[in-house]
Design an enzyme around this catalytic site. Structure first.
Site: not given
Ligand code: BG6
Length: 287
Positions: A155, A258
């Site tokens: 990510h 990602e």
């Molecule tokens: C992304 C998702 O991968 O991660 C989003 O597609 C999400 O929907 C984002 O808001 C962040 O997630 P987190 O749990 O790190 O706040």
């Protein structure tokens, strides 16, 4: 926890105390520097010499056991998104990983090998190579007796000059789920530009992606293998304000691209099988 420093290499790899008192590994390669937390085996920083950092890190990020770090490269595994009563994006980004080994490679790059603490169902290894590029490899082996289905994603938060001016190339023709409206579309544009909250899962796409940033005068390239999904995310204004660990204006200078296998591209391993998800990030300064 008081981690051992068996992997230290003088001048190249050192164990330090990071934010929130969390243990951190600092890496100096011939071409770049990087920082990786044990917490989540989280690459929090990567910077090539004479270039601005490639990865974005929120000023508001918490650095605390049990909480994800907001920026760098959270490892999403073994599920993507929300799951009833379980942590969002899986437990790997919240776990304390072990360092197996480190190595100084002949070209001056440095390799770090992490492993998730033992699980009866699977072995999970994460290998990071810090050099001219940042290469990350998540390898999962099914050590159980039945099929193992999981989602995984690197990510990656990129630092950019201005979200209004950046564009992403490489996804034309790919089908995507627009999570904001729960509808599927096919990418019609040569390049993606940002004008509002964006949360898309591109599917069945193994193509590399280029992030063109005229403000930082840089092109970032993401090359991947063993990955059929690419998630593109920017929270924009209202969601930034709702996130406690993210500054209200920080959406202007970050975006996530990602590399992974999520939703219909989830991986299924038979007993004994291994899968490898790999992403390599490079950059080029433009004039
Ligand atoms: C992304 C998702 O991968 O991660 C989003 O597609 C999400 O929907 C984002 O808001 C962040 O997630 P987190 O749990 O790190 O706040």
């Amino acid at each position: 926890m008081n981690p051992s420093n068996h992997f230290e290499i003088p001048g190249s790899v050192s164990l330090q105390t990071g934010k929130g008192g969390l243990p951190l590994i600092r890496i100096e390669s011939a071409a770049s520097s990087a920082e990786i937390y044990y917490h989540g085996a989280h690459v929090s920083h990567f910077q090539r010499r004479n270039e601005p950092p490639l990865l974005f890190m929120s000023e508001a990020s918490e650095f605390e056991a049990g909480k994800p770090i907001r920026g760098g490269v959270p490892i999403v595994f073994p599920w993507f998104g929300a799951r009833d009563g379980m942590p969002m994006h899986g437990f790997a980004r919240l776990a304390e990983w072990n360092v197996v080994t480190s190595k100084l490679l002949p070209d001056g790059s440095v390799m770090l090998h992490f492993r998730l603490p033992h699980d009866d169902m699977f072995d999970t290894d994460f290998i990071v190579t810090v050099g001219e590029t940042l290469a990350m490899e998540l390898s999962v082996t099914n050590t159980g007796r039945s099929d193992f289905r999981f989602e995984s994603c690197l990510h990656t938060y990129f630092q950019i000059g201005d979200i209004h001016q950046v564009e992403i190339a490489g996804l034309k023709g790919a089908r995507y789920l627009d999570t904001l409206v729960s509808q599927e579309f096919t990418e019609a544009e040569e390049t993606i530009r940002f004008t509002g909250e964006t949360d898309r899962v591109y599917q069945n796409s193994s193509a590399g992606v280029e992030i063109r940033d005229p403000v930082l005068r840089r092109i970032i390239r993401v090359r991947k293998s063993g990955s059929l999904s690419t998630v593109v995310w920017n929270p924009w204004i209202a969601k930034s304000q709702r996130m406690p660990d993210f500054g209200d204006d920080e959406y202007l200078r970050m975006l996530c691209v990602e590399s992974g296998n999520v939703k219909e591209n989830a991986t299924v391993l038979k007993p004994g099988e291994t899968s490898i998800l790999r992403a390599e990030i490079s950059s080029e300064v433009t004039s």
